[in-house]
Write an enzyme that holds these catalytic residues in place. Sequence first.
Site, short mmCIF file in Angstrom:
data_model
loop_
_atom_site.label_atom_id
_atom_site.label_comp_id
_atom_site.label_asym_id
_atom_site.label_seq_id
_atom_site.Cartn_x
_atom_site.Cartn_y
_atom_site.Cartn_z
CG ASP A 246 -1.95 1.06 1.26
OD1 ASP A 246 -1.91 1.94 0.39
OD2 ASP A 246 -2.81 1.04 2.15
CG ASP A 257 -4.62 5.37 -0.16
OD1 ASP A 257 -3.84 4.41 -0.29
OD2 ASP A 257 -5.29 5.55 0.87
CG HIS A 326 -9.68 6.84 3.63
ND1 HIS A 326 -8.86 7.67 2.90
CD2 HIS A 326 -9.04 5.64 3.67
CE1 HIS A 326 -7.78 7.01 2.54
NE2 HIS A 326 -7.87 5.76 2.99
CG HIS A 334 -7.65 8.71 6.88
ND1 HIS A 334 -7.28 7.94 7.96
CD2 HIS A 334 -7.37 7.97 5.79
CE1 HIS A 334 -6.78 6.78 7.53
NE2 HIS A 334 -6.83 6.79 6.22
CD GLU A 359 -8.15 1.50 2.62
OE1 GLU A 359 -7.13 0.78 2.57
OE2 GLU A 359 -8.16 2.61 3.19
CD GLU A 454 -6.37 2.31 -0.50
OE1 GLU A 454 -6.80 3.33 0.08
OE2 GLU A 454 -5.30 1.74 -0.17
#
Length: 473
Positions: A246, A257, A326, A334, A359, A454
């Site tokens: 990640d 992300d 998120h 976040h 994710e 994700e």
Amino acid sequence: MTTSLSYQYFQSRHTVIVSHKTQLKLPNPNSPLLLLSSSLTICQTSSIEMSKEDANGGVGTSNGNDAPATVEELNEKAEDLTLADTSEAGPQEAAKKKKKKNKSKKKKEKEQTDPPTIPVAELFPQGNFPEGEIQQYKDDNLWRTTSEEKRDLERLEKPMYDSIRQAAEVHRQVRTYMRSIIKPGMLMVDLCETLENTVRKLISENGLQAGIAFPTGCSLNWVAAHWTPNSGDKTVLQYDDVMKLDFGTHINGHIVDCAFTVAFNPMFDPLLEASREATNTGIKEAGIDVRLCDIGAAIQEVMESYEVEINGKVFQVKSIRNLNGHSIGPYQIHAGKSVPIVKGGEQTKMEEGEFYAIETFGSTGKGYVREDLECSHYMKNFDVGHVPLRLPRAKQLLATIDKNFSTLAFCRRYLDRLGETKYLMALKNLCDAGVIQPYPPLCDIKGSYVSQHEHTILLRPTCKEVVSRGSDY
């Protein structure tokens, strides 16, 4: 004009025979020697008798000392005739020829090296970075696809779209390279540093304007998230490990992300497929005005339809109920909204223009994580104001964090790289003061296995763009 012909050219008592054996195109049919260089056969013979001066006083007779015309002289004459004919044909013809010449001299487009070293910005000099996967909105939002007003809004946001697409292209190229070199037996710290150094090259790291968005997560087996090796860690990747890779990239704070799972043993394939398909389901369900709880219910249904057999024992794959996707904001990984991966979450709706990290985590354990192991991830609290600090070392460390990371996440290896030493007490002081938030590893029960996938999506006014989508997943 296309013709097949034979010309004779007389120059000062020398005979030159020009034979065209192939079809030629002549822009000006009146040009006697337009292209001497095309299939010329130049014949000079010593046996040619020079013409004698006629009775009326023509050309002078040869005294036998005159040297025959050379090939170089004939070529020069041909060039003169070509230039003259071009000027007669007019500036348009000359411009066409010049354009063709320039085209042939054009440099080939740059291609990425192996291993990757060329910054992505150099591969796309016009700044038109690849668009992510486009998915259309459904039902009540279908009208957005053809709305001229919404298209105008997108045109205004193009600079921001280009930034996020550049960051996404860096992510795609780095993960493609990492997939090709990750093998059992690698030191985890070497794996992370190779990945991070490649990101730095491809994104042309530049302070807070472009770089790594957060530490490389390479959590193993029952560790679901937030683990990266600290300096000196000797952990080695094994054949039977399930590793969640990640990592994030950003341009001007616009974060991509994106994560995937690596497993060498094929018995884990159903586990990996469960999280991959659950993530794709979440992306498909997401959209403007969609309730977050509805996405969570759809994800859980897909995730828990999978089973995996590990060493002769069958496990149902479970969604980890206290881990979420998120929303993402500028320099804020976040941004406040959570996308659940089980049913019964928030009634909050997604809105136009928002970024989300969709994710999912599938586990063979309890489907619930807790904080455990040594902490490596830290991040400055986004909304923290001025906090008085008593330790001078803590003030100095905070200045380093503000300058290099601001509100982006970092790890202890990053502080080591900047030359910081003996900072653990100062870092603890910043955490105790509420300025810095620690993010310890999140673990399911020991002996279980967790898989993660994700993607980052953008809810554009006219459509949904999966900016991090690639050919791999």
